[in-house]
Write an enzyme that holds these catalytic residues in place. Sequence first.
Site, PDB file in Angstrom:
ATOM      1  N   ARG A   1      16.503 101.912  75.713  1.00  0.00           N
ATOM      2  CA  ARG A   1      16.714 103.171  74.993  1.00  0.00           C
ATOM      3  C   ARG A   1      18.189 103.262  74.616  1.00  0.00           C
ATOM      4  O   ARG A   1      19.074 102.900  75.407  1.00  0.00           O
ATOM      5  CB  ARG A   1      16.338 104.371  75.874  1.00  0.00           C
ATOM      6  CG  ARG A   1      14.838 104.637  75.936  1.00  0.00           C
ATOM      7  CD  ARG A   1      14.286 105.128  74.592  1.00  0.00           C
ATOM      8  NE  ARG A   1      12.880 105.442  74.647  1.00  0.00           N
ATOM      9  CZ  ARG A   1      11.897 104.584  74.339  1.00  0.00           C
ATOM     10  NH1 ARG A   1      12.182 103.351  73.952  1.00  0.00           N
ATOM     11  NH2 ARG A   1      10.644 104.964  74.383  1.00  0.00           N
TER      12      ARG A   1
ATOM     13  N   GLU B   1      18.728 107.831  66.940  1.00  0.00           N
ATOM     14  CA  GLU B   1      17.943 107.154  65.908  1.00  0.00           C
ATOM     15  C   GLU B   1      17.431 108.156  64.877  1.00  0.00           C
ATOM     16  O   GLU B   1      17.071 109.267  65.250  1.00  0.00           O
ATOM     17  CB  GLU B   1      16.750 106.439  66.559  1.00  0.00           C
ATOM     18  CG  GLU B   1      17.202 105.332  67.476  1.00  0.00           C
ATOM     19  CD  GLU B   1      16.071 104.573  68.138  1.00  0.00           C
ATOM     20  OE1 GLU B   1      14.903 104.765  67.743  1.00  0.00           O
ATOM     21  OE2 GLU B   1      16.351 103.799  69.056  1.00  0.00           O
TER      22      GLU B   1
ATOM     23  N   HIS C   1      14.725  99.277  65.868  1.00  0.00           N
ATOM     24  CA  HIS C   1      13.730  99.598  66.907  1.00  0.00           C
ATOM     25  C   HIS C   1      12.386  98.899  66.645  1.00  0.00           C
ATOM     26  O   HIS C   1      11.357  99.549  66.421  1.00  0.00           O
ATOM     27  CB  HIS C   1      13.537 101.114  67.030  1.00  0.00           C
ATOM     28  CG  HIS C   1      13.063 101.532  68.406  1.00  0.00           C
ATOM     29  ND1 HIS C   1      13.388 102.717  69.000  1.00  0.00           N
ATOM     30  CD2 HIS C   1      12.267 100.882  69.307  1.00  0.00           C
ATOM     31  CE1 HIS C   1      12.811 102.806  70.201  1.00  0.00           C
ATOM     32  NE2 HIS C   1      12.115 101.694  70.408  1.00  0.00           N
TER      33      HIS C   1
HETATM   34  C1  DGY Z   1       8.342 102.190  73.658  1.00  0.00           C
HETATM   35  O1  DGY Z   1       7.130 102.016  73.653  1.00  0.00           O
HETATM   36  O2  DGY Z   1       8.871 102.964  74.442  1.00  0.00           O
HETATM   37  C2  DGY Z   1       9.178 101.405  72.696  1.00  0.00           C
HETATM   38  O3  DGY Z   1      10.455 101.835  72.605  1.00  0.00           O
HETATM   39  C3  DGY Z   1       8.521 101.348  71.350  1.00  0.00           C
HETATM   40  O4  DGY Z   1       7.542 100.421  71.449  1.00  0.00           O
END
Ligand code: DGY
Length: 322
Positions: free
Chosen positions: A240, A269, A287
């Site tokens: 993240r 983001e 992402h």
């Molecule tokens: C998630 O699933 O948390 C990812 O960041 C996106 O696939």
Amino acid sequence: MARPAVLITRRIPSSVVARLEERCAVEIYDGPDAIPASELSARVADKQALMCLLTDRVDRAVLDAGTGLRIVANIAVGFDNIDLAAARERGVIVTNTPEVLTEATADFTWGLILAVTRRIAEGERLLRRGEWGGWALDFMLGSDLRGKQLGVVGLGRIGRAVASRAGAFGMRVAFTTLDDEAAGGAPADKRWTRLSLDELLSSSDVVTLHVPLTPATRHLVDRRSLLRMRRRGYLVNTSRGPVVDEAALAWALREGLIAGAALDVYEQEPRVHPDLVGLENVVLAPHLGSATIETRTAMADLAARNVLAVLSGAAPLTPVVA
Ligand code: DGY
């Protein structure tokens, strides 16, 4: 008897919608961007289930509006977009999509490791600008991975899958875990060395982040930790964005305190820190960690199966809050 109503905040594969429609009344938000907060609150008011994305903030206001909600099924493994305490207080089940995206995300992490250590994205940018003057012995040299150390921060499912690929590139593995990390299951491979975060930062050639976003992991990588890294070291983040202090990272890359970085996730983001955009020694991906047709379909399908289970009175398959 009226069929239970489900709100889906973005288009998902039609096969998954069809599965839901067999038993539910499905409403899909079809706007070009993420559903606005006011729209989400308005539409959730008469629903029993919400299927949402990591870009949807499911906060107290949304949960207050959804008085009939029984489940919030996040189509993501991460769930920092959902106020878990508020869901728990209201008896709303929250589910995520673990396992189904582990391999795709681990593969992509290795794509980023190779991209930054072998300067693939930087080279492509140069070529497209028409600046390639031809092969030369000392042109755009990167770093070998063989014989080096991969430092895995967070040994949940994805961290382990990334670590388990290291042997293919001749790397040894060190790892560190944090107390509040999501439990991932299997123990570490005996060949992997457990280190403290500081030891891992100062001894690894590539540091890759695989922790959930929590108050404890926000800005886990800041100026202090970047200063501990090797000058020839690389940082990779597919977890993240807010786990890394982007301003501090831009500073470290600019000053040559580390050799490079590769990011798939960002603090705000889709905004990327402007100082990072101008730097050559950072790979910036939008992402894409789990972005394969197979994986995204499996994620949506798992979320739908959670919805169907809960609406039929059964236990959720992959609960975060049960
Ligand atoms: C998630 O699933 O948390 C990812 O960041 C996106 O696939």
